[in-house]
Design an enzyme around this catalytic site. Structure first.
Site, PDB file in Angstrom:
ATOM      1  N   ASP A 194     -12.021-103.270-104.852  1.00 35.15           N
ATOM      2  CA  ASP A 194     -10.846-102.422-104.717  1.00 35.15           C
ATOM      3  C   ASP A 194      -9.903-103.102-103.718  1.00 35.15           C
ATOM      4  O   ASP A 194     -10.249-103.268-102.545  1.00 35.15           O
ATOM      5  CB  ASP A 194     -11.236-101.017-104.249  1.00 35.15           C
ATOM      6  N   TYR A 219       1.407 -98.878-104.853  1.00 31.66           N
ATOM      7  CA  TYR A 219       2.414 -98.168-104.050  1.00 31.66           C
ATOM      8  C   TYR A 219       2.240 -98.400-102.558  1.00 31.66           C
ATOM      9  O   TYR A 219       2.967 -97.854-101.759  1.00 31.66           O
ATOM     10  CB  TYR A 219       2.417 -96.668-104.377  1.00 31.66           C
TER      11      TYR A 219
HETATM   12  C1  LIG Z   1      -4.949 -95.738-101.998  1.00 33.79           C
HETATM   13  C2  LIG Z   1      -6.297 -95.934-102.542  1.00 33.79           C
HETATM   14  C3  LIG Z   1      -6.700 -95.325-103.750  1.00 33.79           C
HETATM   15  C4  LIG Z   1      -5.745 -94.432-104.481  1.00 33.79           C
HETATM   16  O1  LIG Z   1      -6.212 -93.983-105.721  1.00 33.79           O
HETATM   17  P1  LIG Z   1      -5.220 -93.246-106.704  1.00 33.79           P
HETATM   18  O2  LIG Z   1      -5.955 -93.078-107.944  1.00 33.79           O
HETATM   19  O3  LIG Z   1      -3.985 -94.087-106.807  1.00 33.79           O
HETATM   20  O4  LIG Z   1      -4.829 -91.939-106.087  1.00 33.79           O
HETATM   21  C5  LIG Z   1      -7.979 -95.575-104.206  1.00 33.79           C
HETATM   22  N1  LIG Z   1      -8.841 -96.370-103.525  1.00 33.79           N
HETATM   23  C6  LIG Z   1      -8.473 -96.963-102.369  1.00 33.79           C
HETATM   24  C7  LIG Z   1      -9.442 -97.849-101.655  1.00 33.79           C
HETATM   25  C8  LIG Z   1      -7.213 -96.752-101.837  1.00 33.79           C
HETATM   26  O5  LIG Z   1      -6.857 -97.323-100.699  1.00 33.79           O
END
Ligand SMILES: *Cc1c(COP(=O)(O)O)cnc(C)c1O
Length: 394
Positions: A194, A219
């Protein structure tokens, strides 16, 4: 002791200084929350106007004429350049959460004889929830790596996939992708990285490091706008064997045959499910142009220096004021963020915002300051600590 002039000198020597002019940042604001929502590139309003015009004038023809069909792949390739992926392996689509579901499920399916999904005990909540949900639906168990321990020590031949964040959203602790990926592979497992908190500010070489899958949102440091489409990466090496769980018509080899039987597209498009939000995709596409000629290694160099200066100024000017550094002190172990703990963090956060410094607060006592090197200056760091010190002194 550092002075404001020292920081102004660093700004004068900053090879990235010119990028700030490409962002529209409200006057009088020191914005240190680009790790949650990146600032708006000035090219965005015009790009939004273009897609609205395309829709108005081309209607259904826009899918081909304006290239809307191609956007998930085209935008995916632009992101690929930032995360070290050759074309054809990255798709801009859906949300990080959904892309986690798709990639983790695909990884589990590639290791049918292995019963465990490995993840971090205190990772981002959505990552944990999605891991739990895949585990439930596939009859796997979840093994969690405690904070401050190495995932490498929790691998064995029962692990199908390790789901890991490169940068921890709470502490900014940084995991090394090449060595961790190699350890995962040595155990015969696959990895899903991730990159939400690292893409754009930490050099990433997914192809070179042999990563299997990756996901991330756009974003934060990539400035794609609130709720912008996320992305996923699947290494070419395993692509043709992958099966994803949300098989939809746009991942079909021939979507317009409208066939009754699902036949996955040969490339990464098989990870597409349905129609994507084209208006938001165009905005993201325009935002990414800021990165077209950016060298992420240069961004990392500035990021390291910004966070070092911030920590040093907090050390020099805010000692005895109740702050504790939660982020790793060695720069090489830290992303582009500094987290501080304070017993009255909420009150401090509120006063910072009231005084024009926008970081953020994470329960129960964490103040986070994100440094987006394309638009945060060294003088901002000085000014932010100046405000922090005066807030704490009161
Ligand atoms: C910001 C973030 C998300 C966001 O997930 P969304 O599906 O876009 O809401 C997920 N995992 C990590 C590690 C993040 O930093």
């Amino acid at each position: 002791m550092l002075t404001r002039d020292d920081l102004m000198t660093l700004d004068g020597e900053d090879p990235l200084a010119q990028y700030r002019a490409r962002f529209d940042i409200p006057d009088g604001l020191i914005y240190l929350d680009g790790n949650s929502l990146g600032a708006q590139p000035k090219s965005v309003p015009a790009a939004a106007g273009v897609v609205l015009d395309e829709w108005q004038s081309q209607l259904i023809g826009g899918w081909r004429q304006a290239g809307w069909w191609e956007l998930p792949l085209a935008v995916g390739d632009k992101i690929g350049r930032i995360i070290g992926a050759a074309p054809g392996q990255v798709l801009a689509c859906d949300t990080t959460s959904i892309n986690l579901y798709k990639t983790i499920s695909a990884a589990v399916a590639l290791r049918p004889d292995r019963s465990v999904i490995l993840t971090e005990e205190i990772g981002f909540p959505t990552d944990q929830y999605i891991v739990d949900s895949v585990a439930e639906r596939t009859g796997r168990t979840v093994r969690s790596v405690p904070r401050d321990e190495s995932p490498a020590d929790y691998l064995d031949d029962s692990v199908s996939v390790a789901v890991l964040g490169q940068v921890d959203f709470r502490t900014a602790a940084l995991l090394d992708i090449p060595t961790t990926t190699a350890a995962v592979h040595d155990a015969g497992a696959l990895v899903v990285w991730d990159l939400s908190h690292s893409a754009g500010v930490v050099p990433i070489a997914l192809d070179a490091d042999g990563a299997d899958f990756a996901v991330g949102c756009t974003y934060k440091y990539l400035n794609g706008g609130p709720g912008a489409p996320a992305y996923l990466y699947v290494n070419q090496r395993i692509l043709s064997e992958t099966v994803q769980p949300l098989q939809g018509w746009l991942g079909h080899a021939e979507p317009f045959l409208m066939a009754n039987e699902y036949q996955p597209a040969p490339g990464v498009r098989r990870f597409l499910t349905g129609t994507q939000p084209i208006v938001a995709m165009r905005v993201l596409d325009a935002s990414l142009d800021v990165y077209a000629d950016v060298d992420v290694a240069e961004v990392r160099a500035k990021s390291t220096r910004l966070t070092e200066m911030f920590i040093r100024l907090v050390d020099e000017r805010c000692t005895g004021m109740g702050l504790d550094l939660l982020s790793p002190r060695p720069a090489e172990s830290r992303g582009s963020q500094v987290s501080l703990r304070h017993p009255e963090a909420v009150a401090v956060y509120d006063r910072l915002v009231a005084n024009g410094v926008r970081g953020d607060f994470r329960s129960p006592d964490i103040l986070r300051f994100g440094f987006a090197p394309l638009y945060v200056s060294y003088a901002d760091v000085w000014d932010a600590v100046e405000v922090l010190q005066s807030v704490l002194a009161r």
